[in-house]
Design a protein around this motif. Structure first.
Motif, PDB file in Angstrom:
ATOM      1  N   PHE A 167       0.831  -1.205   0.000  1.00  0.00           N
ATOM      2  CA  PHE A 167       0.000   0.000   0.000  1.00  0.00           C
ATOM      3  C   PHE A 167       0.864   1.253   0.000  1.00  0.00           C
ATOM      4  O   PHE A 167       0.494   2.269  -0.593  1.00  0.00           O
ATOM      5  N   LEU A 168       2.014   1.214   0.647  1.00  0.00           N
ATOM      6  CA  LEU A 168       2.934   2.350   0.660  1.00  0.00           C
ATOM      7  C   LEU A 168       3.349   2.709  -0.763  1.00  0.00           C
ATOM      8  O   LEU A 168       3.208   3.860  -1.201  1.00  0.00           O
ATOM      9  N   ILE A 169       3.826   1.736  -1.491  1.00  0.00           N
ATOM     10  CA  ILE A 169       4.276   1.971  -2.870  1.00  0.00           C
ATOM     11  C   ILE A 169       3.109   2.392  -3.752  1.00  0.00           C
ATOM     12  O   ILE A 169       3.217   3.326  -4.544  1.00  0.00           O
ATOM     13  N   LEU A 170       1.960   1.726  -3.594  1.00  0.00           N
ATOM     14  CA  LEU A 170       0.777   2.071  -4.379  1.00  0.00           C
ATOM     15  C   LEU A 170       0.349   3.514  -4.118  1.00  0.00           C
ATOM     16  O   LEU A 170       0.065   4.270  -5.052  1.00  0.00           O
ATOM     17  N   ASN A 171       0.319   3.920  -2.859  1.00  0.00           N
ATOM     18  CA  ASN A 171      -0.098   5.275  -2.519  1.00  0.00           C
ATOM     19  C   ASN A 171       0.857   6.323  -3.088  1.00  0.00           C
ATOM     20  O   ASN A 171       0.420   7.330  -3.653  1.00  0.00           O
ATOM     21  N   ILE A 172       2.143   6.096  -2.950  1.00  0.00           N
ATOM     22  CA  ILE A 172       3.122   7.058  -3.465  1.00  0.00           C
ATOM     23  C   ILE A 172       3.016   7.164  -4.990  1.00  0.00           C
ATOM     24  O   ILE A 172       2.939   8.264  -5.546  1.00  0.00           O
ATOM     25  N   LEU A 173       2.976   6.031  -5.662  1.00  0.00           N
ATOM     26  CA  LEU A 173       2.921   6.044  -7.124  1.00  0.00           C
ATOM     27  C   LEU A 173       1.629   6.669  -7.644  1.00  0.00           C
ATOM     28  O   LEU A 173       1.662   7.517  -8.542  1.00  0.00           O
ATOM     29  N   LEU A 174       0.478   6.242  -7.087  1.00  0.00           N
ATOM     30  CA  LEU A 174      -0.790   6.792  -7.557  1.00  0.00           C
ATOM     31  C   LEU A 174      -0.878   8.289  -7.285  1.00  0.00           C
ATOM     32  O   LEU A 174      -1.326   9.058  -8.150  1.00  0.00           O
ATOM     33  N   SER A 175      -0.476   8.720  -6.103  1.00  0.00           N
ATOM     34  CA  SER A 175      -0.557  10.142  -5.759  1.00  0.00           C
ATOM     35  C   SER A 175       0.277  10.985  -6.718  1.00  0.00           C
ATOM     36  O   SER A 175      -0.201  11.998  -7.245  1.00  0.00           O
ATOM     37  N   ILE A 176       1.492  10.591  -6.945  1.00  0.00           N
ATOM     38  CA  ILE A 176       2.372  11.383  -7.805  1.00  0.00           C
ATOM     39  C   ILE A 176       1.945  11.293  -9.265  1.00  0.00           C
ATOM     40  O   ILE A 176       1.788  12.310  -9.947  1.00  0.00           O
ATOM     41  N   LEU A 177       1.728  10.079  -9.760  1.00  0.00           N
ATOM     42  CA  LEU A 177       1.412   9.921 -11.177  1.00  0.00           C
ATOM     43  C   LEU A 177       0.066  10.530 -11.554  1.00  0.00           C
ATOM     44  O   LEU A 177      -0.036  11.218 -12.579  1.00  0.00           O
ATOM     45  N   LEU A 178      -0.975  10.306 -10.738  1.00  0.00           N
ATOM     46  CA  LEU A 178      -2.283  10.867 -11.070  1.00  0.00           C
ATOM     47  C   LEU A 178      -2.264  12.385 -11.045  1.00  0.00           C
ATOM     48  O   LEU A 178      -2.847  13.036 -11.920  1.00  0.00           O
ATOM     49  N   CYS A 179      -1.584  12.965 -10.058  1.00  0.00           N
ATOM     50  CA  CYS A 179      -1.533  14.429  -9.984  1.00  0.00           C
ATOM     51  C   CYS A 179      -0.723  15.019 -11.127  1.00  0.00           C
ATOM     52  O   CYS A 179      -1.098  16.053 -11.687  1.00  0.00           O
ATOM     53  N   LEU A 180       0.365  14.388 -11.508  1.00  0.00           N
ATOM     54  CA  LEU A 180       1.129  14.859 -12.664  1.00  0.00           C
ATOM     55  C   LEU A 180       0.309  14.732 -13.945  1.00  0.00           C
ATOM     56  O   LEU A 180       0.353  15.607 -14.819  1.00  0.00           O
ATOM     57  N   MET A 181      -0.457  13.653 -14.057  1.00  0.00           N
ATOM     58  CA  MET A 181      -1.295  13.450 -15.241  1.00  0.00           C
ATOM     59  C   MET A 181      -2.373  14.532 -15.353  1.00  0.00           C
ATOM     60  O   MET A 181      -2.736  14.940 -16.460  1.00  0.00           O
ATOM     61  N   VAL A 182      -2.894  15.004 -14.214  1.00  0.00           N
ATOM     62  CA  VAL A 182      -3.886  16.085 -14.244  1.00  0.00           C
ATOM     63  C   VAL A 182      -3.286  17.334 -14.886  1.00  0.00           C
ATOM     64  O   VAL A 182      -3.887  17.945 -15.774  1.00  0.00           O
ATOM     65  N   PHE A 183      -2.078  17.721 -14.442  1.00  0.00           N
ATOM     66  CA  PHE A 183      -1.444  18.903 -15.012  1.00  0.00           C
ATOM     67  C   PHE A 183      -1.122  18.700 -16.495  1.00  0.00           C
ATOM     68  O   PHE A 183      -1.314  19.601 -17.311  1.00  0.00           O
ATOM     69  N   TRP A 184      -0.664  17.522 -16.846  1.00  0.00           N
ATOM     70  CA  TRP A 184      -0.362  17.221 -18.241  1.00  0.00           C
ATOM     71  C   TRP A 184      -1.633  17.322 -19.089  1.00  0.00           C
ATOM     72  O   TRP A 184      -1.631  17.941 -20.160  1.00  0.00           O
ATOM     73  N   ALA A 185      -2.736  16.737 -18.592  1.00  0.00           N
ATOM     74  CA  ALA A 185      -3.994  16.760 -19.335  1.00  0.00           C
ATOM     75  C   ALA A 185      -4.533  18.184 -19.480  1.00  0.00           C
ATOM     76  O   ALA A 185      -5.017  18.566 -20.557  1.00  0.00           O
ATOM     77  N   MET A 186      -4.423  18.983 -18.425  1.00  0.00           N
ATOM     78  CA  MET A 186      -4.900  20.374 -18.493  1.00  0.00           C
ATOM     79  C   MET A 186      -4.066  21.169 -19.487  1.00  0.00           C
ATOM     80  O   MET A 186      -4.609  21.973 -20.255  1.00  0.00           O
ATOM     81  N   GLU A 187      -2.781  20.957 -19.493  1.00  0.00           N
ATOM     82  CA  GLU A 187      -1.914  21.662 -20.438  1.00  0.00           C
ATOM     83  C   GLU A 187      -2.254  21.274 -21.868  1.00  0.00           C
ATOM     84  O   GLU A 187      -2.333  22.105 -22.760  1.00  0.00           O
ATOM     85  N   ARG A 188      -2.476  19.978 -22.096  1.00  0.00           N
ATOM     86  CA  ARG A 188      -2.835  19.500 -23.436  1.00  0.00           C
ATOM     87  C   ARG A 188      -4.168  20.060 -23.864  1.00  0.00           C
ATOM     88  O   ARG A 188      -4.333  20.475 -25.004  1.00  0.00           O
ATOM     89  N   ALA A 189      -5.144  20.080 -22.949  1.00  0.00           N
ATOM     90  CA  ALA A 189      -6.468  20.603 -23.270  1.00  0.00           C
ATOM     91  C   ALA A 189      -6.386  22.098 -23.584  1.00  0.00           C
ATOM     92  O   ALA A 189      -7.057  22.585 -24.484  1.00  0.00           O
ATOM     93  N   GLU A 190      -5.563  22.811 -22.833  1.00  0.00           N
ATOM     94  CA  GLU A 190      -5.391  24.239 -23.073  1.00  0.00           C
ATOM     95  C   GLU A 190      -4.778  24.476 -24.449  1.00  0.00           C
ATOM     96  O   GLU A 190      -5.166  25.400 -25.148  1.00  0.00           O
ATOM     97  N   GLY A 191      -3.832  23.643 -24.849  1.00  0.00           N
ATOM     98  CA  GLY A 191      -3.199  23.765 -26.149  1.00  0.00           C
ATOM     99  C   GLY A 191      -4.172  23.496 -27.297  1.00  0.00           C
ATOM    100  O   GLY A 191      -4.093  24.102 -28.338  1.00  0.00           O
ATOM    101  N   VAL A 192      -5.136  22.586 -27.051  1.00  0.00           N
ATOM    102  CA  VAL A 192      -6.110  22.248 -28.083  1.00  0.00           C
ATOM    103  C   VAL A 192      -7.069  23.411 -28.299  1.00  0.00           C
ATOM    104  O   VAL A 192      -7.452  23.714 -29.415  1.00  0.00           O
ATOM    105  N   GLY A 193      -7.437  24.108 -27.214  1.00  0.00           N
ATOM    106  CA  GLY A 193      -8.401  25.202 -27.307  1.00  0.00           C
ATOM    107  C   GLY A 193      -7.834  26.485 -27.886  1.00  0.00           C
ATOM    108  O   GLY A 193      -8.554  27.363 -28.290  1.00  0.00           O
ATOM    109  N   SER A 194      -6.504  26.633 -27.931  1.00  0.00           N
ATOM    110  CA  SER A 194      -5.968  27.908 -28.406  1.00  0.00           C
ATOM    111  C   SER A 194      -5.619  27.896 -29.871  1.00  0.00           C
ATOM    112  O   SER A 194      -5.609  27.022 -30.580  1.00  0.00           O
TER     113      SER A 194
END
Length: 127
Positions: free
Chosen positions: A100-127
């Motif tokens: 659970f330690l490894i799962l929590n660290i990986l999911l927390s970091i990867l999912l949050c980084l993916m949110v920023f990546w997705a928002m940046e990509r979406a912003e690029g599509v709209g401009s």
């Protein structure tokens, strides 16, 4: 720093902390588990709010505006739970629950980084 900025951060932080508390309670009721799902959920939602706010308001609000400080510094600062995240990981170590330690660290970091990546990509599509 202006009094308006200080009040914005203060109020946003209080609201963010209350949101974190309510999200954690709600998730715990849905999934009573040794895995800290509430904190993970709060961290990811906070990143969604922060990324959305930063990208949405990038051209609309100046860097130091009270609205931006309210959302990014106050609300997200109170809502994100890195200190709780660290404590829960420490407790998982103490319990010997390394999976659970490894799962929590990986999911927390990867999912949050993916949110920023997705928002940046979406912003690029709209401009």
């Amino acid at each position: 720093m202006s009094l308006q900025a200080i009040i914005a951060v203060f109020l946003g932080g209080g609201i963010g902390s209350l949101c974190r508390f309510l999200v954690s309670l709600g998730v715990l009721r849905l999934s009573p588990s040794a895995f800290p799902w509430g904190t993970l959920t709060a961290n990811v939602l906070s990143c969604v709010i922060m990324a959305g706010g930063l990208y949405y308001f990038a051209d609309k609000l100046p860097e130091g505006s009270w609205q931006r400080l309210f959302i990014v510094v106050g609300l997200c600062g109170g809502f994100s739970t890195f200190s709780t995240f660290s404590l829960e990981n420490f407790l998982l170590i103490k319990q010997g629950n390394f999976g659970f330690l490894i799962l929590n660290i990986l999911l927390s970091i990867l999912l949050c980084l993916m949110v920023f990546w997705a928002m940046e990509r979406a912003e690029g599509v709209g401009s």
